[in-house]
Design an enzyme around this catalytic site. Sequence first.
Site, short mmCIF file in Angstrom:
data_model
loop_
_atom_site.label_atom_id
_atom_site.label_comp_id
_atom_site.label_asym_id
_atom_site.label_seq_id
_atom_site.Cartn_x
_atom_site.Cartn_y
_atom_site.Cartn_z
N SER A 12 5.00 -19.71 -24.67
CA SER A 12 4.23 -18.54 -24.24
C SER A 12 5.10 -17.37 -23.79
CB SER A 12 3.27 -18.92 -23.11
OG SER A 12 3.97 -19.39 -21.98
N ASP A 40 0.35 -13.35 -14.36
CA ASP A 40 -0.53 -14.44 -13.96
C ASP A 40 0.32 -15.49 -13.25
OD1 ASP A 40 0.68 -16.07 -15.91
OD2 ASP A 40 -0.96 -15.85 -17.35
N HIS A 81 3.27 -16.44 -15.79
CA HIS A 81 3.96 -15.49 -16.65
C HIS A 81 4.23 -14.17 -15.94
CE1 HIS A 81 1.50 -18.19 -19.23
NE2 HIS A 81 2.63 -18.26 -19.92
#
Length: 353
Positions: free
Chosen positions: A35, A328, A331
């Site tokens: 990610s 978040d 991240h």
Amino acid sequence: MAFNSFISIILTHFLLLVAKTLAGKVPAIIVFGDSSVDSGNNNQISTVLKSNFEPYGRDFYDKKPTGRFCNGRIPPDYISEAFGLRPFVPAYLDPAFSISDFAEGVCFASAGTGYDNATSDVLDVIPLWKEVEYYKEYQKKLKAYAGKKKAKYIIEESLYLISIGTNDFLENYYSMQSQRSSQYTEDQFQDFLLRLAQNFVHQIYRMGARKISLTGVPPMGCLPLERATNYVGGNGDGCYEKYNNVAKHFNVMLSGLVERLNEELPGIRVVFADAYNLLLQMITKPLSYGFEVSSVACCGTGLFEMGFLCDKLSPLTCTDANKFVFWDAFHVTDKTNHIISDFLMEHVLDQFL
């Protein structure tokens, strides 16, 4: 005024020349990983781990959520732009793009994946071996599109960005349902991952990759989710040191692997992209980098939300993500990615210029 206009014209031409020169040396950016570098491949697969909805992407072009786990751009986007290429790297599975787009840059990464196939099984995402299969498919399409000679040039001269490993620890080894923790000690598991990393680089090397950036893992114990889960307080300096120590140890191992790969494989140039200390400094001394908050994330409460838990219905999401190190609970923000990318361009990837 005339003199200033002349200087402006000269500077513009110089910057265009630099951009063209850099693009010639690195014709494309090719991305593998998780990610931290996924630009939207998970949008096209059956998994709960997606981010193709608001508020993700609210600071991206046209305020569009793309599947990037960020409010804006991620490192491959900034690095691509720094090499004089397009200011973003499209996801291979995104139907909005084709081989004509991917010839200048392509991302095979999948959020939630790892070196270990068992890691990708946790959230049903694309395993690393499948990313390689997509790369094989890409090579065939590239040869058909650009011709064998041009395709060979693109494959061998492109910069390969690899960013993966964090999920192997946090979503796999340290999870409550993990089988790996009963099979391996922490040191044994790191040895296992290192072998997988070595095999992966050997594999793409045999397929033509020559310029490779291998990214280390971040200070995992400082991620808001891990701090909250492990009951660590503080204002950015209260990190879960057990995870940070593992990250530092694994990064030393990766650095040693990079040295060996450069010695073993003829014609290869591998660099170790280590931003561990930089990110740790941003977390512990946020004001020095223009941030105000580093202990929690922008989205929601900033403690647990990521993916589908981070949506536009949350009334607590911050209005200005530039004040936050984290977007978040897992991240970082666009601003953090930009700082990290600039650092890597100046201190690591500059040798490919």
